[in-house]
Write a protein that holds these residues in place. Structure first.
Motif, PDB file in Angstrom:
ATOM      1  N   THR A  46       0.811  -1.218   0.000  1.00  0.00           N
ATOM      2  CA  THR A  46       0.000   0.000   0.000  1.00  0.00           C
ATOM      3  C   THR A  46       0.842   1.264   0.000  1.00  0.00           C
ATOM      4  O   THR A  46       0.306   2.367  -0.128  1.00  0.00           O
ATOM      5  CB  THR A  46      -0.938   0.027   1.221  1.00  0.00           C
ATOM      6  OG1 THR A  46      -0.145  -0.042   2.417  1.00  0.00           O
ATOM      7  CG2 THR A  46      -1.915  -1.134   1.189  1.00  0.00           C
ATOM      8  N   ASP A  49       0.315   3.637  -2.954  1.00  0.00           N
ATOM      9  CA  ASP A  49      -1.043   4.031  -3.310  1.00  0.00           C
ATOM     10  C   ASP A  49      -1.171   5.546  -3.442  1.00  0.00           C
ATOM     11  O   ASP A  49      -0.333   6.177  -4.043  1.00  0.00           O
ATOM     12  CB  ASP A  49      -2.028   3.489  -2.273  1.00  0.00           C
ATOM     13  CG  ASP A  49      -2.248   1.996  -2.434  1.00  0.00           C
ATOM     14  OD1 ASP A  49      -1.655   1.400  -3.341  1.00  0.00           O
ATOM     15  OD2 ASP A  49      -3.002   1.424  -1.641  1.00  0.00           O
ATOM     16  N   ASN A  50      -2.201   6.102  -2.879  1.00  0.00           N
ATOM     17  CA  ASN A  50      -2.448   7.542  -2.908  1.00  0.00           C
ATOM     18  C   ASN A  50      -2.357   8.108  -4.321  1.00  0.00           C
ATOM     19  O   ASN A  50      -3.222   7.874  -5.143  1.00  0.00           O
ATOM     20  CB  ASN A  50      -1.480   8.261  -1.963  1.00  0.00           C
ATOM     21  CG  ASN A  50      -1.588   7.759  -0.537  1.00  0.00           C
ATOM     22  OD1 ASN A  50      -2.670   7.432  -0.066  1.00  0.00           O
ATOM     23  ND2 ASN A  50      -0.466   7.669   0.147  1.00  0.00           N
ATOM     24  N   PHE A  53      -2.596   5.570  -7.438  1.00  0.00           N
ATOM     25  CA  PHE A  53      -3.905   5.000  -7.713  1.00  0.00           C
ATOM     26  C   PHE A  53      -4.790   6.011  -8.425  1.00  0.00           C
ATOM     27  O   PHE A  53      -5.440   5.705  -9.425  1.00  0.00           O
ATOM     28  CB  PHE A  53      -4.573   4.541  -6.413  1.00  0.00           C
ATOM     29  CG  PHE A  53      -5.911   3.886  -6.641  1.00  0.00           C
ATOM     30  CD1 PHE A  53      -5.978   2.548  -6.999  1.00  0.00           C
ATOM     31  CD2 PHE A  53      -7.087   4.606  -6.514  1.00  0.00           C
ATOM     32  CE1 PHE A  53      -7.210   1.944  -7.223  1.00  0.00           C
ATOM     33  CE2 PHE A  53      -8.315   4.006  -6.739  1.00  0.00           C
ATOM     34  CZ  PHE A  53      -8.375   2.668  -7.087  1.00  0.00           C
ATOM     35  N   ILE A  54      -4.841   7.232  -7.921  1.00  0.00           N
ATOM     36  CA  ILE A  54      -5.659   8.269  -8.537  1.00  0.00           C
ATOM     37  C   ILE A  54      -5.158   8.591  -9.938  1.00  0.00           C
ATOM     38  O   ILE A  54      -5.937   8.749 -10.882  1.00  0.00           O
ATOM     39  CB  ILE A  54      -5.654   9.552  -7.677  1.00  0.00           C
ATOM     40  CG1 ILE A  54      -6.192   9.237  -6.268  1.00  0.00           C
ATOM     41  CG2 ILE A  54      -6.485  10.638  -8.332  1.00  0.00           C
ATOM     42  CD1 ILE A  54      -7.598   8.693  -6.235  1.00  0.00           C
ATOM     43  N   LYS A  76      -7.938  -2.341  -3.781  1.00  0.00           N
ATOM     44  CA  LYS A  76      -7.775  -0.880  -3.772  1.00  0.00           C
ATOM     45  C   LYS A  76      -9.038  -0.195  -4.289  1.00  0.00           C
ATOM     46  O   LYS A  76      -9.433   0.866  -3.783  1.00  0.00           O
ATOM     47  CB  LYS A  76      -6.548  -0.495  -4.601  1.00  0.00           C
ATOM     48  CG  LYS A  76      -5.249  -1.049  -4.020  1.00  0.00           C
ATOM     49  CD  LYS A  76      -4.056  -0.741  -4.894  1.00  0.00           C
ATOM     50  CE  LYS A  76      -2.831  -1.534  -4.445  1.00  0.00           C
ATOM     51  NZ  LYS A  76      -2.453  -1.319  -3.040  1.00  0.00           N
ATOM     52  N   ARG A  79     -11.333  -0.271  -1.369  1.00  0.00           N
ATOM     53  CA  ARG A  79     -10.874   0.597  -0.295  1.00  0.00           C
ATOM     54  C   ARG A  79     -11.156   2.069  -0.582  1.00  0.00           C
ATOM     55  O   ARG A  79     -11.573   2.817   0.297  1.00  0.00           O
ATOM     56  CB  ARG A  79      -9.381   0.390  -0.060  1.00  0.00           C
ATOM     57  CG  ARG A  79      -8.828   1.253   1.095  1.00  0.00           C
ATOM     58  CD  ARG A  79      -7.344   0.991   1.343  1.00  0.00           C
ATOM     59  NE  ARG A  79      -7.098  -0.420   1.627  1.00  0.00           N
ATOM     60  CZ  ARG A  79      -6.399  -1.227   0.837  1.00  0.00           C
ATOM     61  NH1 ARG A  79      -5.864  -0.776  -0.271  1.00  0.00           N
ATOM     62  NH2 ARG A  79      -6.229  -2.489   1.172  1.00  0.00           N
ATOM     63  N   TYR A  80     -10.942   2.466  -1.831  1.00  0.00           N
ATOM     64  CA  TYR A  80     -11.086   3.880  -2.167  1.00  0.00           C
ATOM     65  C   TYR A  80     -12.432   4.226  -2.788  1.00  0.00           C
ATOM     66  O   TYR A  80     -12.681   5.382  -3.139  1.00  0.00           O
ATOM     67  CB  TYR A  80      -9.943   4.300  -3.097  1.00  0.00           C
ATOM     68  CG  TYR A  80      -8.591   4.152  -2.446  1.00  0.00           C
ATOM     69  CD1 TYR A  80      -8.256   4.876  -1.298  1.00  0.00           C
ATOM     70  CD2 TYR A  80      -7.648   3.265  -2.946  1.00  0.00           C
ATOM     71  CE1 TYR A  80      -7.022   4.720  -0.687  1.00  0.00           C
ATOM     72  CE2 TYR A  80      -6.408   3.110  -2.336  1.00  0.00           C
ATOM     73  CZ  TYR A  80      -6.103   3.844  -1.208  1.00  0.00           C
ATOM     74  OH  TYR A  80      -4.883   3.687  -0.601  1.00  0.00           O
ATOM     75  N   TYR A  82     -13.968   3.087  -5.692  1.00  0.00           N
ATOM     76  CA  TYR A  82     -14.049   3.274  -7.134  1.00  0.00           C
ATOM     77  C   TYR A  82     -14.489   1.984  -7.813  1.00  0.00           C
ATOM     78  O   TYR A  82     -14.447   0.900  -7.233  1.00  0.00           O
ATOM     79  CB  TYR A  82     -12.694   3.716  -7.701  1.00  0.00           C
ATOM     80  CG  TYR A  82     -12.300   5.110  -7.293  1.00  0.00           C
ATOM     81  CD1 TYR A  82     -12.853   6.220  -7.924  1.00  0.00           C
ATOM     82  CD2 TYR A  82     -11.379   5.315  -6.276  1.00  0.00           C
ATOM     83  CE1 TYR A  82     -12.493   7.511  -7.549  1.00  0.00           C
ATOM     84  CE2 TYR A  82     -11.012   6.607  -5.888  1.00  0.00           C
ATOM     85  CZ  TYR A  82     -11.567   7.691  -6.533  1.00  0.00           C
ATOM     86  OH  TYR A  82     -11.215   8.961  -6.153  1.00  0.00           O
TER      87      TYR A  82
END
Length: 244
Positions: A46, A49-50, A53-54, A76, A79-80, A82
């Protein structure tokens, strides 16, 4: 060989992280015994990420070469908050199981190579315009894809592969002439070769990269089908038993 039960008396040891029920049942339908003794484990990463991922949602292409990458990508997404609809990229994959896992998430598959291998992928994957491409991978993935394509590939490591010898004592206890060990990665080969007992056995490989790792370790008579799937390995084993 018994035509109705061609694998009668044989044990197939599956060394990957997971084994589907369908594969185990297929082996049993052929009269064989399926034993799952993983020599590698995978855990989600992880730390990348942040932003990554976006940023992936703005990519032109997403590349996946393993079911594990899809599994942790799915985690992911959950989790986020999407879904596939948030991504407008085309999707390229290596492997029919990888493709199926992404389709279950709602993605459309736009490219798969004729052979399920990264080196064939880079030869056949020739999109006209690519401004941004993201490769979802594990930490032990080779640099074949980012190095072999003629455009920049952003690598997003979503999981780590950890070698484990925890099941080697059980595997060594099984070894006989009627045992075939199936490998799907060089990492699993490394574990086996470092801890194997001096007993008879047979080996099979999913993919020529894994076969090369076995050859480099000194293994002989390696079973490897042209199609790089677990079912194809099983079918090739049945075929070879029928010709002996």
């Amino acid at each position: 060989m018994n035509n109705s039960n061609p694998l009668a008396g044989d044990t197939l040891v599956l060394t990957g992280t997971t084994v589907t029920q369908a594969v185990a049942e297929y082996i049993e339908q052929l009269g064989g015994r399926a034993v799952h003794l993983p020599l590698i484990e995978v855990v989600e990463r992880t730390t990348e990420d942040n932003e990554k991922f976006i940023a992936a949602m703005d990519a032109d292409w997403l590349i996946f070469t393993s079911q594990s990458a899809v599994h942790f990508f799915k985690q992911k997404l959950i989790r986020y908050g999407y879904t596939a609809q948030h991504f407008h990229a085309k999707v390229a994959v290596v492997g029919s199981k990888t493709a199926a896992a992404l389709q279950q998430l709602g993605f459309t598959i736009d490219f798969t190579p004729s052979v399920f291998s990264a080196d064939v992928f880079i030869q056949e994957f020739q999109p006209e315009i690519v401004e941004k491409c993201v490769f979802f991978r594990g930490n032990l993935a080779k640099s074949t894809i980012p190095d072999g394509l003629n455009f920049h590939v952003e690598c997003y490591t979503v999981y780590d592969t950890i070698q484990t010898a925890a099941h080697m004592p059980a595997l060594n206890e099984l070894l006989t002439e009627r045992v075939t060990i199936i490998f799907a990665s060089p990492s699993a080969v490394d574990v086996f070769e470092a801890h194997k007992a001096s007993k008879p056995y047979h080996v099979a490989a999913i993919g020529h990269i894994t076969k090369t790792a076995l050859e480099n370790a000194g293994e002989m008579n390696i079973i490897m089908p042209h199609t790089y799937t677990m079912r194809a390995v099983i079918d090739e084993l049945v075929k070879q038993k029928g010709t002996n």
